[in-house]
Design a protein around this motif. Structure first.
Motif, short mmCIF file in Angstrom:
data_model
loop_
_atom_site.label_atom_id
_atom_site.label_comp_id
_atom_site.label_asym_id
_atom_site.label_seq_id
_atom_site.Cartn_x
_atom_site.Cartn_y
_atom_site.Cartn_z
N ALA A 6 75.84 16.61 -53.71
CA ALA A 6 76.31 15.24 -53.90
C ALA A 6 76.79 15.04 -55.33
O ALA A 6 77.83 14.39 -55.57
N GLY A 7 76.06 15.60 -56.29
CA GLY A 7 76.47 15.50 -57.70
C GLY A 7 77.80 16.18 -57.95
O GLY A 7 78.63 15.68 -58.70
N ALA A 8 78.01 17.32 -57.30
CA ALA A 8 79.28 18.03 -57.45
C ALA A 8 80.43 17.19 -56.89
O ALA A 8 81.50 17.09 -57.51
N LEU A 9 80.21 16.59 -55.74
CA LEU A 9 81.26 15.76 -55.13
C LEU A 9 81.57 14.55 -56.00
O LEU A 9 82.74 14.21 -56.22
N LEU A 10 80.53 13.89 -56.51
CA LEU A 10 80.75 12.73 -57.37
C LEU A 10 81.38 13.14 -58.70
O LEU A 10 82.34 12.51 -59.16
N GLY A 11 80.84 14.16 -59.32
CA GLY A 11 81.36 14.60 -60.61
C GLY A 11 82.81 15.04 -60.56
O GLY A 11 83.58 14.80 -61.49
N SER A 12 83.19 15.66 -59.46
CA SER A 12 84.56 16.17 -59.35
C SER A 12 85.60 15.06 -59.33
O SER A 12 86.78 15.30 -59.59
N GLN A 13 85.17 13.84 -59.05
CA GLN A 13 86.11 12.72 -58.99
C GLN A 13 86.40 12.10 -60.36
O GLN A 13 87.35 11.33 -60.51
N ALA A 14 85.60 12.43 -61.36
CA ALA A 14 85.73 11.81 -62.68
C ALA A 14 87.12 11.98 -63.30
O ALA A 14 87.70 10.99 -63.78
N VAL B 20 90.20 16.04 -53.35
CA VAL B 20 89.72 17.36 -53.73
C VAL B 20 90.29 17.69 -55.10
O VAL B 20 91.51 17.62 -55.30
N PRO B 21 89.43 18.02 -56.08
CA PRO B 21 89.95 18.32 -57.41
C PRO B 21 90.70 19.65 -57.41
O PRO B 21 90.24 20.63 -56.84
N ALA B 22 91.85 19.66 -58.05
CA ALA B 22 92.65 20.87 -58.12
C ALA B 22 92.93 21.26 -59.57
O ALA B 22 93.91 21.92 -59.86
N THR B 23 92.05 20.80 -60.45
CA THR B 23 92.23 21.09 -61.87
C THR B 23 90.97 21.74 -62.42
O THR B 23 89.89 21.62 -61.84
N GLY C 236 88.44 19.08 -63.19
CA GLY C 236 87.78 18.63 -61.97
C GLY C 236 86.68 19.58 -61.54
O GLY C 236 85.59 19.18 -61.15
N LEU C 237 86.97 20.87 -61.64
CA LEU C 237 85.97 21.89 -61.30
C LEU C 237 84.79 21.84 -62.28
O LEU C 237 83.63 21.95 -61.88
N ALA C 238 85.10 21.64 -63.55
CA ALA C 238 84.03 21.56 -64.56
C ALA C 238 83.11 20.37 -64.30
O ALA C 238 81.88 20.48 -64.38
N TYR C 239 83.69 19.23 -63.95
CA TYR C 239 82.87 18.06 -63.66
C TYR C 239 82.10 18.22 -62.36
O TYR C 239 80.98 17.72 -62.23
#
Length: 164
Positions: free
Chosen positions: A12-20, A126-129, A132-135
């Motif tokens: 869940a944290g990965a999904l939320l963080g990836s949106q930042a 879906v993060p493509a950067t 995004g992956l880092a967050y």
């Protein structure tokens, strides 16, 4: 059971963080729109006061003591000029930050009405950067690590029962 819950929280944290990063970009686009909307008003104000030999600072000071109709006109212009200056300074702060740090800067300095406006329209993606992956990784690490620590602490407090 605790490890499984920690893993779920990490995901869940990965999904939320990836949106930042995406949210931050949309926030900046909204912010730029508001700056663009105020720019002609501020330019008109600057042009009008320049005809009388005033600069912006001097005119704003004089507006503080205005009365009657002049006060009504000044109030609208002062409000627009102050908001424009605040928004442009905020945009400059965001633009000065690297892509990786920008969401953290936004988290500290966001403007509530803009954040709410962006939140109403935001669509997770879906993060493509790289950022995004880092967050996503950071979000996973924070929630998984926090949950693992908490469940380990609970286990130690209950006499060695395993929660993690």
């Amino acid at each position: 059971m605790g490890r499984f819950l920690a893993l779920l929280l990490g995901i869940a944290g990965a999904l939320l963080g990836s949106q930042a990063p995406g949210f931050t970009l949309q926030y900046m686009q909204n912010l730029q729109g508001r700056i663009d909307e105020l720019a002609p008003i501020v330019e008109e104000f600057d042009a009008n006061i320049a005809q009388y030999g005033y600069d912006r600072e001097r005119a704003l000071i004089e507006c503080q003591s205005a009365e009657g109709l002049l006060d009504a006109l000044c109030t609208a212009y002062v409000s627009a000029v102050e908001r424009y200056e605040m928004l442009t300074a905020h945009m400059a702060e965001l633009e000065a930050a690297s892509d990786l740090v920008r969401p953290l800067v936004l988290a500290k300095t966001q403007i509530e009405d803009i954040t709410l406006s962006v939140y109403e329209q935001f669509q997770p993606a879906v993060p493509a950067t790289i950022d995004g992956l880092a967050y996503a990784g950071g979000g996973f690490a924070v929630l998984w690590g926090g949950a693992s620590f908490l469940f380990g602490l609970l286990g130690a407090m209950t006499g060695g029962r395993r929660y993690a």
